[in-house]
Design a protein around this motif. Structure first.
Motif, PDB file in Angstrom:
ATOM      1  N   CYS A   7     -12.736 -18.247  18.000  1.00  0.00           N
ATOM      2  CA  CYS A   7     -13.164 -19.637  17.832  1.00  0.00           C
ATOM      3  C   CYS A   7     -14.554 -19.797  17.224  1.00  0.00           C
ATOM      4  O   CYS A   7     -14.925 -20.890  16.819  1.00  0.00           O
ATOM      5  CB  CYS A   7     -13.115 -20.354  19.175  1.00  0.00           C
ATOM      6  SG  CYS A   7     -14.396 -19.843  20.340  1.00  0.00           S
ATOM      7  N   GLY A   8     -15.344 -18.734  17.181  1.00  0.00           N
ATOM      8  CA  GLY A   8     -16.667 -18.802  16.580  1.00  0.00           C
ATOM      9  C   GLY A   8     -17.794 -19.139  17.543  1.00  0.00           C
ATOM     10  O   GLY A   8     -18.947 -19.170  17.139  1.00  0.00           O
ATOM     11  N   ALA A   9     -17.466 -19.389  18.815  1.00  0.00           N
ATOM     12  CA  ALA A   9     -18.504 -19.672  19.808  1.00  0.00           C
ATOM     13  C   ALA A   9     -19.248 -18.378  20.139  1.00  0.00           C
ATOM     14  O   ALA A   9     -18.816 -17.280  19.775  1.00  0.00           O
ATOM     15  CB  ALA A   9     -17.873 -20.251  21.064  1.00  0.00           C
ATOM     16  N   HIS A  10     -20.366 -18.507  20.840  1.00  0.00           N
ATOM     17  CA  HIS A  10     -21.130 -17.316  21.228  1.00  0.00           C
ATOM     18  C   HIS A  10     -20.317 -16.485  22.212  1.00  0.00           C
ATOM     19  O   HIS A  10     -19.694 -17.016  23.129  1.00  0.00           O
ATOM     20  CB  HIS A  10     -22.463 -17.708  21.858  1.00  0.00           C
ATOM     21  CG  HIS A  10     -23.417 -18.301  20.884  1.00  0.00           C
ATOM     22  ND1 HIS A  10     -23.993 -17.562  19.867  1.00  0.00           N
ATOM     23  CD2 HIS A  10     -23.883 -19.568  20.746  1.00  0.00           C
ATOM     24  CE1 HIS A  10     -24.775 -18.338  19.148  1.00  0.00           C
ATOM     25  NE2 HIS A  10     -24.727 -19.580  19.645  1.00  0.00           N
ATOM     26  N   ALA A  11     -20.318 -15.174  22.015  1.00  0.00           N
ATOM     27  CA  ALA A  11     -19.548 -14.266  22.858  1.00  0.00           C
ATOM     28  C   ALA A  11     -20.157 -14.184  24.250  1.00  0.00           C
ATOM     29  O   ALA A  11     -21.368 -14.295  24.424  1.00  0.00           O
ATOM     30  CB  ALA A  11     -19.497 -12.883  22.227  1.00  0.00           C
ATOM     31  N   ASP A  12     -19.297 -13.984  25.235  1.00  0.00           N
ATOM     32  CA  ASP A  12     -19.713 -13.845  26.625  1.00  0.00           C
ATOM     33  C   ASP A  12     -19.661 -12.373  26.998  1.00  0.00           C
ATOM     34  O   ASP A  12     -18.768 -11.643  26.566  1.00  0.00           O
ATOM     35  CB  ASP A  12     -18.766 -14.648  27.523  1.00  0.00           C
ATOM     36  CG  ASP A  12     -19.163 -14.614  28.975  1.00  0.00           C
ATOM     37  OD1 ASP A  12     -20.366 -14.464  29.265  1.00  0.00           O
ATOM     38  OD2 ASP A  12     -18.266 -14.739  29.836  1.00  0.00           O
ATOM     39  N   ARG A  13     -20.613 -11.927  27.801  1.00  0.00           N
ATOM     40  CA  ARG A  13     -20.649 -10.513  28.173  1.00  0.00           C
ATOM     41  C   ARG A  13     -19.399 -10.094  28.948  1.00  0.00           C
ATOM     42  O   ARG A  13     -18.923  -8.978  28.816  1.00  0.00           O
ATOM     43  CB  ARG A  13     -21.877 -10.218  29.032  1.00  0.00           C
ATOM     44  CG  ARG A  13     -23.155 -10.279  28.252  1.00  0.00           C
ATOM     45  CD  ARG A  13     -24.330  -9.951  29.137  1.00  0.00           C
ATOM     46  NE  ARG A  13     -25.562 -10.192  28.404  1.00  0.00           N
ATOM     47  CZ  ARG A  13     -26.611  -9.430  28.501  1.00  0.00           C
ATOM     48  NH1 ARG A  13     -26.612  -8.403  29.305  1.00  0.00           N
ATOM     49  NH2 ARG A  13     -27.683  -9.696  27.798  1.00  0.00           N
ATOM     50  N   LYS A  14     -18.857 -10.988  29.749  1.00  0.00           N
ATOM     51  CA  LYS A  14     -17.679 -10.653  30.562  1.00  0.00           C
ATOM     52  C   LYS A  14     -16.414 -10.505  29.721  1.00  0.00           C
ATOM     53  O   LYS A  14     -15.511  -9.773  30.090  1.00  0.00           O
ATOM     54  CB  LYS A  14     -17.460 -11.718  31.634  1.00  0.00           C
ATOM     55  CG  LYS A  14     -18.555 -11.760  32.665  1.00  0.00           C
ATOM     56  CD  LYS A  14     -18.289 -12.849  33.679  1.00  0.00           C
ATOM     57  CE  LYS A  14     -19.434 -12.946  34.672  1.00  0.00           C
ATOM     58  NZ  LYS A  14     -19.216 -14.037  35.633  1.00  0.00           N
ATOM     59  N   ALA A  15     -16.349 -11.207  28.608  1.00  0.00           N
ATOM     60  CA  ALA A  15     -15.143 -11.189  27.780  1.00  0.00           C
ATOM     61  C   ALA A  15     -15.418 -10.619  26.393  1.00  0.00           C
ATOM     62  O   ALA A  15     -14.644 -10.845  25.472  1.00  0.00           O
ATOM     63  CB  ALA A  15     -14.592 -12.605  27.653  1.00  0.00           C
ATOM     64  N   HIS A  16     -16.505  -9.900  26.235  1.00  0.00           N
ATOM     65  CA  HIS A  16     -16.934  -9.384  24.933  1.00  0.00           C
ATOM     66  C   HIS A  16     -15.799  -8.699  24.199  1.00  0.00           C
ATOM     67  O   HIS A  16     -15.050  -7.950  24.801  1.00  0.00           O
ATOM     68  CB  HIS A  16     -18.095  -8.405  25.124  1.00  0.00           C
ATOM     69  CG  HIS A  16     -18.775  -8.053  23.844  1.00  0.00           C
ATOM     70  ND1 HIS A  16     -18.283  -7.097  23.008  1.00  0.00           N
ATOM     71  CD2 HIS A  16     -19.878  -8.555  23.248  1.00  0.00           C
ATOM     72  CE1 HIS A  16     -19.067  -6.997  21.953  1.00  0.00           C
ATOM     73  NE2 HIS A  16     -20.045  -7.879  22.072  1.00  0.00           N
TER      74      HIS A  16
END
Length: 66
Positions: A7-16
């Motif tokens: 989606c282009g949003a900032h990546a999350d560390r938990k779901a990287h």
């Protein structure tokens, strides 16, 4: 910071490398549906090799005639 490939949003560390597990599951679904594909060829198909040999030989013959 990396962006989610779905989606282009900032990546999350938990779901990287994704921003959420939802985007990770959407990406996985695309792989299962065949949206993403790695190109391949049949290794038992000798015509591919023969065509490569013919094209490489014709190129080397042109150089020898010069």
């Amino acid at each position: 910071m990396h962006k989610c490939p779905t989606c282009g949003a900032h990546a999350d560390r938990k779901a990287h490398p994704f921003c959420s597990t939802r985007c990770a599951e959407v990406d996985l679904g695309r792989w299962f549906q065949g949206t993403y594909a790695i190109p391949a060829f049949d290794s038992a198909d000798d015509t591919i090799v023969e065509n490569l040999l013919v094209s490489s030989n014709s190129g080397s013959q042109d150089n020898e005639e010069c």
